[in-house]
Write a protein that holds these residues in place. Structure first.
Motif, PDB file in Angstrom:
ATOM      1  N   ASN A 162    -114.130 -19.547 -68.518  1.00 15.73           N
ATOM      2  CA  ASN A 162    -113.020 -20.495 -68.718  1.00 15.73           C
ATOM      3  C   ASN A 162    -111.756 -20.071 -67.966  1.00 15.73           C
ATOM      4  O   ASN A 162    -110.694 -20.684 -68.168  1.00 15.73           O
ATOM      5  CB  ASN A 162    -112.696 -20.618 -70.212  1.00 15.73           C
ATOM      6  CG  ASN A 162    -113.637 -21.600 -70.900  1.00 15.73           C
ATOM      7  OD1 ASN A 162    -113.564 -22.793 -70.636  1.00 15.73           O
ATOM      8  ND2 ASN A 162    -114.517 -21.088 -71.728  1.00 15.73           N
ATOM      9  N   PHE A 163    -111.855 -19.032 -67.157  1.00 13.40           N
ATOM     10  CA  PHE A 163    -110.660 -18.516 -66.477  1.00 13.40           C
ATOM     11  C   PHE A 163    -109.919 -19.621 -65.722  1.00 13.40           C
ATOM     12  O   PHE A 163    -108.706 -19.800 -65.850  1.00 13.40           O
ATOM     13  CB  PHE A 163    -111.075 -17.386 -65.522  1.00 13.40           C
ATOM     14  CG  PHE A 163    -109.965 -16.930 -64.624  1.00 13.40           C
ATOM     15  CD1 PHE A 163    -108.894 -16.201 -65.127  1.00 13.40           C
ATOM     16  CD2 PHE A 163    -109.982 -17.230 -63.258  1.00 13.40           C
ATOM     17  CE1 PHE A 163    -107.856 -15.771 -64.304  1.00 13.40           C
ATOM     18  CE2 PHE A 163    -108.951 -16.811 -62.427  1.00 13.40           C
ATOM     19  CZ  PHE A 163    -107.887 -16.088 -62.951  1.00 13.40           C
ATOM     20  N   LYS A 164    -110.680 -20.390 -64.942  1.00 14.13           N
ATOM     21  CA  LYS A 164    -110.034 -21.418 -64.126  1.00 14.13           C
ATOM     22  C   LYS A 164    -109.466 -22.549 -64.997  1.00 14.13           C
ATOM     23  O   LYS A 164    -108.381 -23.075 -64.711  1.00 14.13           O
ATOM     24  CB  LYS A 164    -111.048 -21.985 -63.114  1.00 14.13           C
ATOM     25  CG  LYS A 164    -110.412 -22.711 -61.960  1.00 14.13           C
ATOM     26  CD  LYS A 164    -111.428 -22.993 -60.874  1.00 14.13           C
ATOM     27  CE  LYS A 164    -110.805 -23.700 -59.684  1.00 14.13           C
ATOM     28  NZ  LYS A 164    -109.959 -24.839 -60.018  1.00 14.13           N
ATOM     29  N   ASN A 165    -110.188 -22.912 -66.053  1.00 11.99           N
ATOM     30  CA  ASN A 165    -109.684 -23.958 -66.954  1.00 11.99           C
ATOM     31  C   ASN A 165    -108.325 -23.572 -67.529  1.00 11.99           C
ATOM     32  O   ASN A 165    -107.394 -24.377 -67.552  1.00 11.99           O
ATOM     33  CB  ASN A 165    -110.647 -24.165 -68.137  1.00 11.99           C
ATOM     34  CG  ASN A 165    -111.953 -24.802 -67.699  1.00 11.99           C
ATOM     35  OD1 ASN A 165    -111.994 -25.473 -66.672  1.00 11.99           O
ATOM     36  ND2 ASN A 165    -113.017 -24.573 -68.445  1.00 11.99           N
ATOM     37  N   VAL A 166    -108.241 -22.344 -68.019  1.00 13.79           N
ATOM     38  CA  VAL A 166    -106.982 -21.909 -68.636  1.00 13.79           C
ATOM     39  C   VAL A 166    -105.894 -21.765 -67.571  1.00 13.79           C
ATOM     40  O   VAL A 166    -104.754 -22.198 -67.754  1.00 13.79           O
ATOM     41  CB  VAL A 166    -107.184 -20.579 -69.414  1.00 13.79           C
ATOM     42  CG1 VAL A 166    -105.859 -20.066 -69.965  1.00 13.79           C
ATOM     43  CG2 VAL A 166    -108.191 -20.767 -70.539  1.00 13.79           C
ATOM     44  N   LEU A 167    -106.282 -21.188 -66.434  1.00 10.41           N
ATOM     45  CA  LEU A 167    -105.314 -21.000 -65.343  1.00 10.41           C
ATOM     46  C   LEU A 167    -104.710 -22.335 -64.912  1.00 10.41           C
ATOM     47  O   LEU A 167    -103.488 -22.491 -64.818  1.00 10.41           O
ATOM     48  CB  LEU A 167    -106.029 -20.332 -64.161  1.00 10.41           C
ATOM     49  CG  LEU A 167    -105.191 -20.014 -62.936  1.00 10.41           C
ATOM     50  CD1 LEU A 167    -104.227 -18.873 -63.251  1.00 10.41           C
ATOM     51  CD2 LEU A 167    -106.097 -19.608 -61.761  1.00 10.41           C
ATOM     52  N   ASP A 168    -105.566 -23.322 -64.676  1.00 13.59           N
ATOM     53  CA  ASP A 168    -105.095 -24.613 -64.175  1.00 13.59           C
ATOM     54  C   ASP A 168    -104.276 -25.385 -65.208  1.00 13.59           C
ATOM     55  O   ASP A 168    -103.320 -26.073 -64.862  1.00 13.59           O
ATOM     56  CB  ASP A 168    -106.285 -25.499 -63.752  1.00 13.59           C
ATOM     57  CG  ASP A 168    -106.964 -24.950 -62.509  1.00 13.59           C
ATOM     58  OD1 ASP A 168    -106.385 -24.032 -61.883  1.00 13.59           O
ATOM     59  OD2 ASP A 168    -108.069 -25.419 -62.175  1.00 13.59           O
ATOM     60  N   THR A 169    -104.663 -25.288 -66.466  1.00 14.16           N
ATOM     61  CA  THR A 169    -103.983 -26.106 -67.480  1.00 14.16           C
ATOM     62  C   THR A 169    -102.745 -25.421 -68.056  1.00 14.16           C
ATOM     63  O   THR A 169    -101.870 -26.087 -68.601  1.00 14.16           O
ATOM     64  CB  THR A 169    -104.948 -26.468 -68.633  1.00 14.16           C
ATOM     65  OG1 THR A 169    -105.562 -25.267 -69.094  1.00 14.16           O
ATOM     66  CG2 THR A 169    -106.009 -27.438 -68.175  1.00 14.16           C
TER      67      THR A 169
END
Ligand code: ATP
Length: 468
Positions: A162-169
């Motif tokens: 989920n790294f990218k999900n959290v980073l982007d949001t």
């Protein structure tokens, strides 16, 4: 008083409703435990303390709650399918099944010895994968291998994917962390020692993402901060030591690991055994996980790191125009082992003026399952009982409060001491005249008279003062 051993805590836990053996009415299920009415409160208070400390009080950490069952490929690319195993041996003499890496070795010939009967007549070690298997959907894994799935053996991988999900949001910039609390499952070969090693347990994991250059210093500072947090829960610094895992024993993803050890087994000292075992570990996981879950081609030949993933989990720094995979510092602490250490450190005994030994569980008030017990001195006096019940209901929205009239006052105090309730409020005949109650302190047994009108403010102040 010398440190209590685990058996003392097991007995207190069962007697008072902290922890019960699981499936007990059907003969139990090898080292499984259920958390009772007080245990669930203590565990929740530990988790709340950790969450508040990291996610709310710091400015650089987000929370997450990922699934226990993920696509099997998560565990393929994390390395767990290939490497998450323990070396298993059987004793040919007593048939005990053992973990080779946990056995004592005879220094004269370097051979491991059965921890059950002392024999060195052991089978050759074989790898035993610790992941629990299950199937998703109606098919069986034998008919359809695609149905195979695992219960997660750590919460960490849910964070990496989920790294990218959290980073982007969240629009975070490095360094930042993602924290998660949740169940993990390992089919341990030798579970035991109460809640110390079980097949189902709970972890509080932080993955802290940073630049590679910053990783060593962050490792040291996070380790110090974690030890301080644990000490803030009431665990004495004397009961910790740090074990630097030798390079040869590091997990495949780790550049450095330190295990924070707690004195879980003080009784072993008498027989020259090891008093210490791990309460938490901290690892520099490098860029291993983000890289191995990424689809991005690497190297001049453009070879894909991961042909199955649809995402690139790299990080782009707009100030330097660089794209790279962050390093990760991972402090991972077990809820259950923290629970056990907190109980062990809080356990004390005190002799009263009648010469009776009383157990006092000196939990930090923030962790205590119950903050206040309201006790009527005469349970047959309607006015006293109704004032006591009224106070219980007024305090309850602000602090966990119980009402108890099932014994004489000495017995009621002793009961609350044993479960760590910091304050008892006693309503007596005088209370009806002077509108005041007696507050008794768990640790000093001192009593104070406080007016009913200022009771809540007084107790809140005392609780705040002693908050972790
Ligand atoms: P051990 O060497 O004791 O098996 P580990 O090094 O495999 O532990 P980690 O993978 O670092 O443990 O997990 C982080 C934390 O999770 C541990 O420090 C511990 O507090 C907790 N933990 C791990 N396995 C168990 C278990 N079987 N039962 C209870 N807690 C556990």
């Amino acid at each position: 008083m010398s440190a209590p051993n685990i058996e003392t805590i097991v007995s207190l836990s069962k007697r008072r409703g902290f922890v019960f053996p699981a499936s007990d009415i059907y003969g139990g299920l090898g080292s499984s435990w259920d958390y009772g009415q007080l245990g669930v409160e203590l565990a929740n208070n530990i988790k709340r303390s950790w969450w508040n400390w990291l996610v709310y009080e710091r400015d650089d950490i987000e929370g997450l709650d990922s699934s226990i069952i993920q696509n099997r490929l998560v565990w393929k690319y994390s390395g767990h399918e290939d490497t998450f195993s323990d070396p298993l041996v059987d004793c040919r003499d007593c048939n005990a099944r053992l973990r080779l890496d946990k056995l004592d070795v005879d220094p004269t010939d370097g051979k491991a010895m059965c921890s059950n009967c002392g024999s060195k007549n052991l089978t050759e070690p074989r790898d035993f994968n610790l992941m629990f298997r299950t199937t998703v959907g109606a098919a069986s894994a034998d008919d359809d291998p695609a149905a195979l799935a695992y219960l997660r053996p750590e919460t960490a991988q849910g964070i990496f994917i989920n790294f990218k999900n959290v980073l982007d949001t969240s629009r975070r910039k490095l360094p930042f962390g993602i924290a998660q609390i949740g169940k993990a499952f390992r089919n341990e070969v030798t579970p035991g020692n109460f809640i110390f090693r079980t097949r189902e347990f709970e972890q509080m994991e932080l993955e802290y993402f940073c630049r590679a250059d910053d990783a060593p210093a962050l490792f040291d500072s996070l380790l110090d901060e974690y030890q301080k947090w644990l000490e803030g829960l009431g665990i004495s610094s004397e009961n910790f030591y740090r074990y630097e895992v030798p390079k040869k024993d590091l997990a495949h993803y780790s550049a450095r690991t330190v295990d924070l050890m707690y004195r879980f087994f003080p009784e072993r000292k008498e027989t020259g055994g090891d008093e210490w075992d791990e309460i938490m570990g901290i690892a520099n996981r490098t860029d291993f996980d983000l890289k191995s879950h990424s689809k991005k081609p690497e190297g001049a030949d453009g070879k894909r790191i991961n042909p199955d993933s649809t995402e690139d989990l790299s990080y782009f720094d707009p100030t330097t125009n660089e794209r790279f995979y962050p390093y990760v510092i991972e402090p991972s602490v077990g809820v259950n082992r923290t629970f056990l250490a907190v109980m062990m450190d809080a356990y004390t005994e005190k002799t009263n003026d009648k010469g009776e030994v009383r157990v006092i569980l000196k939990l930090k008030p923030e962790l205590a399952p119950i903050k206040v017990a309201v006790l009527p001195l005469a349970k047959n006096n309607e006015s006293i009982v109704s004032l006591a019940k009224k106070l219980k209901h007024e305090l309850q929205p602000v602090m966990r409060t119980v009402y108890d009239d099932t014994g004489g006052i000495g017995k009621l105090y002793a009961r609350q001491d044993e479960i760590g309730t910091p304050f008892c409020v006693t309503v007596d005949h005088e209370s009806l005249e002077d509108n005041a109650v007696t507050i008794r302190d768990r640790d000093t047994w001192e009593q104070e008279r406080v007016s009913v009108d200022s009771l809540q403010a007084y107790l809140s102040g005392r609780l705040r003062k002693s908050t972790v």
